[in-house]
Motif scaffolding. Structure first.
Motif, PDB file in Angstrom:
ATOM      1  N   VAL B  21     -22.254 -28.330  11.976  1.00 48.63           N
ATOM      2  CA  VAL B  21     -20.296 -28.985  11.495  1.00 48.63           C
ATOM      3  C   VAL B  21     -20.077 -27.872  11.162  1.00 48.63           C
ATOM      4  CG1 VAL B  21     -19.758 -30.669   9.841  1.00 48.63           C
ATOM      5  CG2 VAL B  21     -21.277 -30.842  10.370  1.00 48.63           C
ATOM      6  N   PHE B  24     -18.743 -26.191  15.242  1.00 42.26           N
ATOM      7  CA  PHE B  24     -17.594 -26.784  15.947  1.00 42.26           C
ATOM      8  C   PHE B  24     -16.259 -26.621  16.028  1.00 42.26           C
ATOM      9  CE2 PHE B  24     -21.519 -29.735  17.197  1.00 42.26           C
ATOM     10  CZ  PHE B  24     -21.065 -29.225  19.355  1.00 42.26           C
ATOM     11  N   PRO B  26     -12.739 -27.756  17.418  1.00 45.68           N
ATOM     12  CA  PRO B  26     -12.623 -29.351  17.844  1.00 45.68           C
ATOM     13  C   PRO B  26     -12.500 -29.691  19.062  1.00 45.68           C
ATOM     14  CG  PRO B  26     -11.289 -28.744  15.875  1.00 45.68           C
ATOM     15  CD  PRO B  26     -12.241 -27.744  16.785  1.00 45.68           C
ATOM     16  N   GLY B  27     -12.606 -30.617  19.649  1.00 44.35           N
ATOM     17  CA  GLY B  27     -11.527 -30.353  21.070  1.00 44.35           C
ATOM     18  C   GLY B  27     -13.192 -30.999  22.072  1.00 44.35           C
TER      19      GLY B  27
ATOM     20  N   ASP C   6     -10.082 -35.142  14.404  1.00 44.59           N
ATOM     21  CA  ASP C   6      -9.657 -35.834  15.408  1.00 44.59           C
ATOM     22  C   ASP C   6     -11.334 -36.236  15.793  1.00 44.59           C
ATOM     23  OD1 ASP C   6      -9.905 -33.381  18.260  1.00 44.59           O
ATOM     24  OD2 ASP C   6     -11.133 -33.991  16.114  1.00 44.59           O
ATOM     25  N   GLN C   8     -13.415 -36.491  18.647  1.00 42.49           N
ATOM     26  CA  GLN C   8     -14.341 -35.721  18.631  1.00 42.49           C
ATOM     27  C   GLN C   8     -15.063 -35.115  17.535  1.00 42.49           C
ATOM     28  OE1 GLN C   8     -12.793 -36.006  22.747  1.00 42.49           O
ATOM     29  NE2 GLN C   8     -14.973 -35.974  22.643  1.00 42.49           N
ATOM     30  N   TRP C   9     -14.345 -34.901  16.328  1.00 40.68           N
ATOM     31  CA  TRP C   9     -15.316 -34.030  16.064  1.00 40.68           C
ATOM     32  C   TRP C   9     -15.717 -34.837  14.470  1.00 40.68           C
ATOM     33  CZ3 TRP C   9     -15.347 -33.624   9.978  1.00 40.68           C
ATOM     34  CH2 TRP C   9     -15.281 -32.799   9.395  1.00 40.68           C
ATOM     35  N   TYR C  12     -18.890 -36.355  16.338  1.00 41.98           N
ATOM     36  CA  TYR C  12     -19.419 -35.149  16.657  1.00 41.98           C
ATOM     37  C   TYR C  12     -20.094 -34.768  15.100  1.00 41.98           C
ATOM     38  CZ  TYR C  12     -19.756 -32.714  20.751  1.00 41.98           C
ATOM     39  OH  TYR C  12     -19.219 -32.118  21.828  1.00 41.98           O
ATOM     40  N   THR C  13     -19.555 -35.538  13.996  1.00 45.02           N
ATOM     41  CA  THR C  13     -19.892 -35.281  12.594  1.00 45.02           C
ATOM     42  C   THR C  13     -20.759 -36.297  12.825  1.00 45.02           C
ATOM     43  OG1 THR C  13     -18.276 -34.499  12.281  1.00 45.02           O
ATOM     44  CG2 THR C  13     -19.308 -34.872  10.425  1.00 45.02           C
TER      45      THR C  13
END
Lengths: 487, 228, 155
Positions: B21, B24, B26-27, C6, C8-9, C12-13
């Motif tokens: 986490v 990572f 962003p994007g 954003d 995407q983040w 993912y989380t």
């Protein structure tokens, strides 16, 4: 070279047809599996001879890499594809003669195991790995006793956990690189995977695939499954499938994860496996579980050997792995007649002297008594570990020596128990080995003895295999060609 | 399982997930191979649905492995759950509404299933999605009449032959001098029903196989599970 | 490390969260059915992660229709991969469930610890040895046979 796809396709075709066909065709169905395995072995041998030891690749579906999936055919891949077919043939389970479904499961496992050895695509490797898993679930559950089903269920759950972790690791790699082809990933790895995230992905894949490789934290299924499954299935899982999983891990390590931390991690996990495995084997009170724990220890040793940096480590690792590939299945086959606790087996050696002799041969090689191949493999590992200027590696060497003492102790204890004087009456109920039950062990013993005599050519050949395995540029240029424009 | 290794394991896991986490960026992920496939797939395979081109063409061997896994799972479930001379518990038959509506739904679901399979190279859907609908269609009678006998042999023949057809189509390409699983019969013009060469045929056998396997799997679970 | 929240983040989380919930559930649950469900949750998380890896904000489905160019489409490869992964997951779950049915019949329990204890006892009984790694010392060791214990203690 495109014909190598037959090694995967033919057993799969046989497996799809067997459960349908076997109801009506009788002996044809029974012979189909072994016949297909003979055929695939022949295909590999012919292609190997034609290749002259030079690596090549094939493009499945005719799509150019990195867009399509490739198989990479170096000597390591071919030797494992061949070993898969031959060992499966040698250890064809008794149940597979009676039940077409067990034969189909064997063929599925062989097909996927060959695919694992050959595949040059990260996700394709995962698919074949899963197929090996699911087929092995069926094989270990086949006895259908309560204990076998419970052991299989725990095995399924741990494997499922491994699946999730491996898939997460693959997804992480894809988010960083946008490709799955191993050659393409090798090119991109220096800029995209040489960081904490790359290392995390490696750990996830290591733990995921490590379930089959009996690696330290994810190996709790091993003793119970090997104690309940049929011995030939255990032999295949401990001998062949675990090695394939390790080979996949090492190939990924060499190509994608050049970080030194990854090697240290292998060393630590391997050392824990050696220590805990051999200690548990020392405590074990029945033959199968002693072999199961010893297998965990041996695979730890393989991992420790591979953790030595550079070509020397790959050479040592391959040597230990190939040695175990021959020895452990042979021992499990001996357990077919000698199943159960040590006390019940006391004196059994008097009645089956050939089996006892084979056990002593394999035990001596496992311990590492010269001039047997196991000695050279262990020696190379120890020298490699001691050659590193690092206390962790020295500690590893110490752990191996300590574990060898335990190993020698429990193997000798069992071997002496076989010849315990005045205990013939107690072993009256132990079945006597005959030619049929000794066959696979005799053949593997002969292979071991041939390797002992021809240790120099075998060693040179293995060093060549390790050279190819270590050569990242060779892999990239073989698959992608030199100077081709990539997406 | 929870005595020593699991807290250790959980701690390690938590650490790694934290790393993921935290690290990572962003994007969106880079689209390397995907972009190249998007550019060339309509031309090389003739499919309008590019996911189909990937599933059956570029990653065809994955798909073969995947149906083999489903086949294995169904085989093992049958092996584990099979009981010699097992007695089936008599269940009350379903009411009129359920029985008649399943009879009405059955042909409709068959049509939808085959439609989705046969248009897999043009629109969203394909062999897996359509196969699941086919399996559901064949499962409806089981819901309506719980005592009904499942013809496992018919299902086994279907899945065996469909799976073999997939491999045989791949082998034909191989023995014509191409690669295993290479698409055959040209590409046609993308967007037409009869286009994309052998890929729609592959999707058809895939759909039949998936349908037969899921139906078999469900039937095993329903019958054997209801006894305890 | 920039903590920009954003879409995407967040996705993912969420995927990683699902994986974590599932894995913790597998490790900490005792009930077999919960373990299998946790496995399903973890698999869903891993699949979600794969799909997100190919997702573009405002991207189009990778199907050739008039007015959409390949540059505007999302990555088709993860979609194909996730299709494979989902089917594999279904197979494994069905397999686990059918095994669970039979294990419940054999040991009359769905508690993984009880099943494990019963299984170990079965294996030991079949091998003709007393529990070798069990925590509690069998109280009736002498009754089982002093010769067995004595012989093994000596070697």
């Amino acid at each position: 070279m495109n014909l190598i796809a037959l090694v995967v396709a033919l057993p799969l075709l046989g497996a799809f047809l067997l459960p349908v066909g076997a109801r009506s065709v009788g002996w044809v169905g029974r012979l189909l599996g072994p016949a297909l395995l003979l055929l695939t072995s022949l295909v590999v041998i012919v292609l190997w001879r034609d290749s002259g030891g030079v690596p090549s690749h094939i493009e499945l579906g005719g799509f150019q890499p990195p867009l399509g999936i490739t198989f990479y055919l170096d000597q390591l891949a071919l030797v494992f594809a061949l070993a898969t077919s031959l060992l499966a043939l040698l250890l064809w389970p008794h149940a597979a003669w009676r039940d077409a479904r067990v034969a189909a499961l064997m063929l599925l496992m062989v097909s996927a195991a060959s695919g694992m050895a050959l595949s040059g695509d990260l996700f394709n490797l995962y698919v074949f790995y899963e197929l090996v898993s699911v087929a092995s679930f069926g094989l270990v559950a086949a006895p259908k006793t309560g204990a076998a089903l419970a052991a299989t269920l725990r095995y399924v759950i741990i494997s499922g956990m491994g699946t999730v972790m491996a898939l997460t690791g693959i997804a992480l790699i894809y988010t960083q690189t946008g490709t799955l082809n191993l050659a393409h990933l090798t090119l991109l790895s220096a800029t995209t995977l040489d960081n904490t995230l790359g290392l995390t992905a490696f750990v996830l894949i290591l733990l995921g695939i490590g379930v089959k490789a009996e690696l330290f934290p994810v190996n709790i299924w091993v003793p119970e499954v090997y104690a309940t499954a049929s011995q030939r299935v255990s032999a295949l899982l401990a001998g062949l499938i675990s090695k394939l999983a390790i080979i996949v891990i090492i190939r990924l390590l060499v190509l994608l994860f050049p970080q030194p931390e990854a090697l240290t991690l292998l060393l630590v996990i391997g050392a824990l496996g050696v220590l805990l495995g051999e200690l548990a084997a020392w405590h074990a009170k029945d033959f199968e579980r002693m072999l199961a724990f010893s297998s965990i220890g041996q695979l730890g040793l393989v991992l420790m050997a591979f953790s030595i940096p550079g070509q020397a480590g790959l050479f040592a690792g391959l040597a230990v792995a190939m040695h175990h590939l021959i020895v452990k299945p042979a021992l499990f086959v001996l357990a077919e007649r000698w199943s159960g606790g040590f006390a019940g087996l006391a004196g059994a050696g008097w009645k089956s002297p050939w089996a006892a002799g084979l056990f002593i041969l394999f035990a001596l090689s496992l311990i590492g008594v010269p001039p047997l191949p196991g000695f050279w493999a262990k020696l190379m590992t120890l020298l490699g570990l001691l050659g590193q200027d690092n206390w962790i590696y020295w500690t590893g060497a110490g752990i191996i020596l300590l574990a060898t003492v335990f190993e020698a102790n429990y193997l000798f204890r069992f071997g002496l128990g076989l010849f315990k004087a005045g205990s013939e009456s107690r072993s009256a109920k132990v079945p006597v080995h005959d030619a049929g039950s000794l066959g696979p062990s005799l053949i593997l013993g002969a292979v071991l003895l041939i390797a002992t005599v021809m240790i120099t050519p075998v060693g040179n050949w293995l060093a060549g295999v390790a050279d190819q395995l270590a050569d990242r540029e060779l892999y990239v240029t073989t698959v992608l060609g030199a100077g081709r424009e990539l997406p | 399982m929870r005595n020593l290794t699991s807290p250790l394991f959980a701690a390690g896991l938590a650490f790694f997930l934290l790393v993921v986490v935290a690290e990572f960026e962003p994007g969106a992920a880079p689209m390397v191979v995907g972009q190249a496939i998007l550019q060339e797939a309509p031309e090389t395979t003739g499919t309008a649905n590019i996911v189909t081109a990937v599933v059956l063409g570029y990653r065809g061997i994955d798909t073969l492995g995947e149906i083999a896994i489903l086949f294995t799972a169904s085989l093992v479930a049958g092996l584990v759950l099979e009981r010699r001379g097992g007695k089936r518990q008599a269940q009350a038959p379903a009411g009129n509404v359920l029985r008649i509506s399943t009879q009405l739904l059955f042909p409709l679901m068959l049509v939808i299933g085959f439609y989705i399979i046969l248009h897999g190279h043009l629109t969203p859907g394909g062999g897996f999605q359509g196969g699941v609908i086919l399996a559901a269609a064949f499962f409806l009678p089981l819901l309506a009449r719980p005592g009904i006998q499942v013809r496992h042999f018919g299902l086994a023949v279907t899945e065996g032959l469909a799976g073999s057809a997939f491999i045989v189509i791949g082998l034909i390409a191989l023995f014509q001098g191409g690669a295993f699983l290479q698409p055959l019969f040209g590409t046609g013009s993308p967007g037409q029903l009869l286009s994309a060469g052998s890929l729609p045929i592959l999707y058809l056998v895939l759909g039949l196989k998936v349908g037969a396997e899921l139906a078999g799997l469900l039937a095993h679970l329903v019958y054997e599970g209801s006894e305890t | 490390m920039s903590m920009v929240f954003d879409l995407q983040w967040i996705l993912y989380t969420g995927a990683i969260g699902l994986i974590a919930i599932g894995l913790v559930g597998i490790i900490w649950s005792r009930h077999l059915f919960r373990i299998i469900l946790s496995l399903a949750i973890a698999e869903a998380g891993a699949n979600l992660m794969l799909v997100i890896a190919g997702y573009r904000l405002h991207g189009h489905a990778p199907i050739m229709v008039a007015g959409v160019w390949p540059e505007q489409m999302v990555d088709p490869v993860p979609q194909a991969m996730v299709l494979t992964a989902i089917v594999i997951g279904v197979g494994i779950q069905a397999l686990a469930l059918s095994l669970a049915i039979r294990v419940k019949e054999a040991y009359h329990s769905l508690d993984i610890d009880e099943i494990r204890a019963a299984m170990q006892a079965d294996i030991d009984a079949q091998a003709g040895v007393t529990g070798d790694l069990s925590q509690e010392e069998p109280s009736g060791r002498e009754v089982i046979g002093p010769t067995v214990a004595a012989e093994e203690g000596r070697s």
